[in-house]
Design a protein around this motif. Structure first.
Motif, short mmCIF file in Angstrom:
data_model
loop_
_atom_site.label_atom_id
_atom_site.label_comp_id
_atom_site.label_asym_id
_atom_site.label_seq_id
_atom_site.Cartn_x
_atom_site.Cartn_y
_atom_site.Cartn_z
N VAL A 132 37.67 35.81 45.12
CA VAL A 132 37.78 34.62 44.26
C VAL A 132 38.49 35.01 42.97
CG1 VAL A 132 36.53 32.86 42.95
CG2 VAL A 132 35.69 33.56 45.20
N VAL A 133 39.51 34.23 42.62
CA VAL A 133 40.16 34.37 41.31
C VAL A 133 39.75 33.15 40.49
CG1 VAL A 133 42.36 34.50 40.09
CG2 VAL A 133 42.11 35.60 42.33
N HIS A 134 39.29 33.39 39.29
CA HIS A 134 38.73 32.30 38.49
C HIS A 134 39.29 32.39 37.06
CE1 HIS A 134 35.86 29.41 37.07
NE2 HIS A 134 35.27 30.27 36.26
N PHE A 135 39.29 31.24 36.36
CA PHE A 135 39.82 31.21 35.00
C PHE A 135 38.73 30.84 34.01
CE2 PHE A 135 43.33 30.56 37.84
CZ PHE A 135 44.21 31.53 37.38
N SER A 136 38.71 31.56 32.90
CA SER A 136 37.79 31.20 31.83
C SER A 136 38.58 31.09 30.53
CB SER A 136 36.63 32.20 31.77
OG SER A 136 35.64 31.70 30.90
N THR A 137 37.93 31.22 29.41
CA THR A 137 38.50 30.73 28.15
C THR A 137 38.02 31.49 26.92
OG1 THR A 137 38.32 28.80 26.67
CG2 THR A 137 36.65 28.97 28.32
N LEU A 142 28.97 32.79 46.05
CA LEU A 142 28.01 33.17 47.10
C LEU A 142 28.61 32.98 48.49
CD1 LEU A 142 24.71 31.63 45.63
CD2 LEU A 142 25.31 34.06 45.78
N LEU A 143 29.31 31.85 48.68
CA LEU A 143 29.96 31.61 49.97
C LEU A 143 31.06 32.65 50.22
CD1 LEU A 143 30.42 27.71 50.02
CD2 LEU A 143 28.85 29.05 51.42
N ALA A 144 31.79 32.99 49.16
CA ALA A 144 32.88 33.98 49.29
C ALA A 144 32.30 35.34 49.65
CB ALA A 144 33.67 34.06 47.98
N ALA A 145 31.17 35.69 49.04
CA ALA A 145 30.55 36.99 49.34
C ALA A 145 30.15 37.05 50.81
CB ALA A 145 29.32 37.19 48.44
N ALA A 146 29.57 35.96 51.30
CA ALA A 146 29.10 35.94 52.70
C ALA A 146 30.28 36.00 53.67
CB ALA A 146 28.27 34.67 52.93
N ALA A 147 31.42 35.42 53.27
CA ALA A 147 32.58 35.34 54.18
C ALA A 147 33.59 36.47 53.95
CB ALA A 147 33.26 33.98 54.00
N GLY A 148 33.33 37.32 52.94
CA GLY A 148 34.27 38.41 52.65
C GLY A 148 35.58 37.93 52.04
N ARG A 149 35.52 36.87 51.22
CA ARG A 149 36.73 36.33 50.56
C ARG A 149 36.76 36.79 49.10
NH1 ARG A 149 37.20 34.91 55.36
NH2 ARG A 149 37.63 32.77 56.00
N VAL A 189 30.85 27.16 40.55
CA VAL A 189 31.59 28.43 40.61
C VAL A 189 30.69 29.53 41.18
CG1 VAL A 189 32.86 30.15 39.26
CG2 VAL A 189 33.03 27.72 38.67
N GLY A 190 29.42 29.52 40.77
CA GLY A 190 28.46 30.48 41.31
C GLY A 190 28.26 30.28 42.80
N GLU A 191 28.16 29.01 43.22
CA GLU A 191 27.97 28.71 44.65
C GLU A 191 29.20 29.12 45.46
OE1 GLU A 191 25.28 27.50 46.16
OE2 GLU A 191 24.13 27.39 44.30
N LEU A 192 30.37 28.91 44.88
CA LEU A 192 31.61 29.33 45.54
C LEU A 192 31.59 30.85 45.74
CD1 LEU A 192 34.48 28.07 46.31
CD2 LEU A 192 35.26 29.01 44.12
N GLY A 219 29.73 29.85 34.50
CA GLY A 219 30.57 30.06 35.70
C GLY A 219 30.96 31.52 35.85
N GLU A 220 31.40 32.14 34.73
CA GLU A 220 31.77 33.57 34.76
C GLU A 220 30.59 34.41 35.25
OE1 GLU A 220 32.89 35.44 31.15
OE2 GLU A 220 34.51 34.06 30.70
N SER A 221 29.41 34.16 34.64
CA SER A 221 28.24 35.00 34.92
C SER A 221 27.77 34.81 36.36
CB SER A 221 27.06 34.67 34.00
OG SER A 221 27.52 34.47 32.71
N MET A 222 27.74 33.55 36.81
CA MET A 222 27.27 33.29 38.17
C MET A 222 28.23 33.88 39.19
SD MET A 222 25.52 29.50 37.96
CE MET A 222 24.82 29.55 39.59
N LEU A 223 29.52 33.82 38.90
CA LEU A 223 30.50 34.40 39.82
C LEU A 223 30.31 35.93 39.89
CD1 LEU A 223 32.98 33.91 41.65
CD2 LEU A 223 34.41 34.31 39.64
#
Ligand SMILES: NC(=O)c1ccc[n+]([C@@H]2O[C@H](COP(=O)([O-])OP(=O)(O)OC[C@H]3O[C@@H](n4cnc5c(N)ncnc54)[C@H](OP(=O)(O)O)[C@@H]3O)[C@@H](O)[C@H]2O)c1
Length: 279
Positions: A95-100, A86-93, A81-84, A131-135
Motif C-alpha cells: 500500500v502506498v499512502h499519502f499524508s500531510t 489489514l486486507l493488504a497484509a492478508a493478501a500480500g499487497r 486506511v487501517g482496514e485497507l 490513517g498513518e498509524s493504523m496503516l
C-alpha cells in the motif's frame, strides 16, 4: 511488472498518478467516488483484488469542513486506511499512502523530518495521523509519503483560489507567517513511480526544494497571473480560518533525496510552468 491500483483516481493527485503510471506502461486499475467508496468493506476488497500495489489518493481533504465533519473525516482518512492495510497484509499487497504536514503543529524552528513526533492541531490533521498509524500497525508492506501545499491541473488549489479572488479585488491580503514549499502533483506522481520501482517502504517527506511564506509565493504567482493586483502581507491572527494551520510546514526531505535519481526542483520552476497554464 507490478499491476497498480489507484484509489481516488479523479482527485488532484490521483489524476496525475494515473497518468504517470500509465505513461510508464504499467497496467493500471482505478477507483473513485461515487461508484467506489473507501469506507465500504466491499470496495476495499475490490481494490485489493485488482492489483499488486494499491496507491491510496482517496481522502477527505476539506480541512475547514473536517472541523464539523469529524466522523466522516476520521472514517475516510483514518479507519478506512487501517482496514485497507489489514486486507493488504492478508493478501500480500503493498500500500502506498499519502499524508500531510498537518500531522505537525508547526511550532518547530527547523524543517520537520520523518523522525519528529506528530502533534496535529486540527480534526483533519488528527484524521490523517490516525490513517498513518493504523496503516503502519496493519502489518502490510507500506509506504507513506507526507506532502504539503500541493497543486495540479485537476483540482482546486492555492493558485486557482488566488486567481478567483483577484477577479473581484485589486488588493489581496495573504498570510506571511505560514512557511512551506508549493509542490506540483506531477512531480509527486513521478516520485511515487520511482519510489514504487525501488521498493521504498516506511514514511517519507516530499516537497519541492526551497521555502517561502504564503505571501511570498502568492506575490510570485500574481506577478504572472494578475500583475496589477497588489499582494499585501498579513498575519494568521488577522485572517481567521475555521481550522488552525501549522505555521511551519517546512519538510526536511533528505531521506527522499538519498534514494531519488534527480534533485527535487526548486518550487519556483514547476510553479512557473503551472502558472502559464492558468493564464
Ligand atoms: N492538496 C494538498 O495541498 C495536500 C497536501 C498534503 C497532503 N495531501 C494529501 O494528498 C492526497 C491526495 O489529495 P488531493 O489533493 O488529490 O485531494 P482531492 O483532489 O480532494 O482528491 C481526493 C479524492 O478522494 C476522493 N474521495 C473522497 N472521499 C472518498 C471516499 N469515501 N471514497 C472514495 N474516494 C473518496 C475524492 O472524491 P470527490 O472529489 O468526489 O470528493 C477525490 O477524488 C490526500 O491523502 C491528501 O491528504 C494533499
Amino acid at each position: 511488472m507490478d499491476s497498480i491500483v489507484i484509489l481516488g483516481s479523479g482527485g488532484m493527485l490521483g489524476s496525475d498518478v494515473v497518468s504517470a503510471f500509465s505513461a510508464r506502461g504499467c497496467p493500471v486499475a482505478d477507483f473513485d467516488q461515487p461508484a467506489w467508496d473507501i469506507t465500504r468493506h466491499e470496495s476495499r476488497q475490490e481494490a485489493i483484488a485488482a492489483g499488486d500495489v494499491i496507491i491510496n489518493c482517496a481522502a477527505y481533504t476539506d480541512v475547514d469542513g473536517a472541523e464539523s465533519n469529524q466522523q466522516l473525516a476520521t472514517a475516510v482518512n483514518g479507519e478506512a486506511v487501517g482496514e485497507l492495510g489489514l486486507l493488504a497484509a492478508a493478501a500480500g499487497r503493498r500500500v502506498v499512502h499519502f499524508s500531510t504536514d498537518f500531522v505537525f503543529d508547526g511550532t518547530k524552528e527547523n524543517p520537520y523530518s520523518e523522525d519528529d513526533a506528530p502533534c496535529p492541531i486540527s480534526v483533519y490533521g488528527h484524521s490523517k495521523l490516525l490513517g498513518e498509524s493504523m496503516l503502519a500497525a496493519s502489518g502490510c508492506d507500506y509506504l507513506t509519503v507526507r506532502l504539503q501545499w500541493t497543486y495540479g491541473q485537476h483540482g482546486e488549489n492555492f493558485f486557482t483560489r488566488l486567481l478567483k479572488w483577484a477577479e473581484t479585488r485589486d488588493v489581496l491580503q495573504v498570510v506571511d507567517d505560514q512557511v512551506g514549499s508549493p509542490t506540483a502533483t506531477v512531480d509527486v506522481a513521478a516520485t511515487i513511480c520511482e519510489l514504487v520501482e525501488k521498493n521504498a517502504g516506511g514514511t517519507f517527506h516530499y516537497a519541492a526544494s526551497g521555502y517561502g511564506s504564503r505571501h511570498e509565493i502568492a506575490a510570485f504567482a500574481m506577478a504572472t497571473l494578475a500583475p496589477s493586483c497588489k499582494v499585501e502581507p498579513c498575519s494568521s491572527d488577522a485572517f481567521k480560518a475555521t481550522a488552525p494551520r501549522p505555521r511551519n510546514s517546512r519538510f526536511d526531505c533528505r531521506k527522499a533525496d538519498e534514494i531519488l535519481n534527480q534533485p527535487r526542483p526548486h518550487w519556483q520552476e514547476p510553479l512557473a510552468t503551472f502558472l502559464e497554464t492558468l493564464k
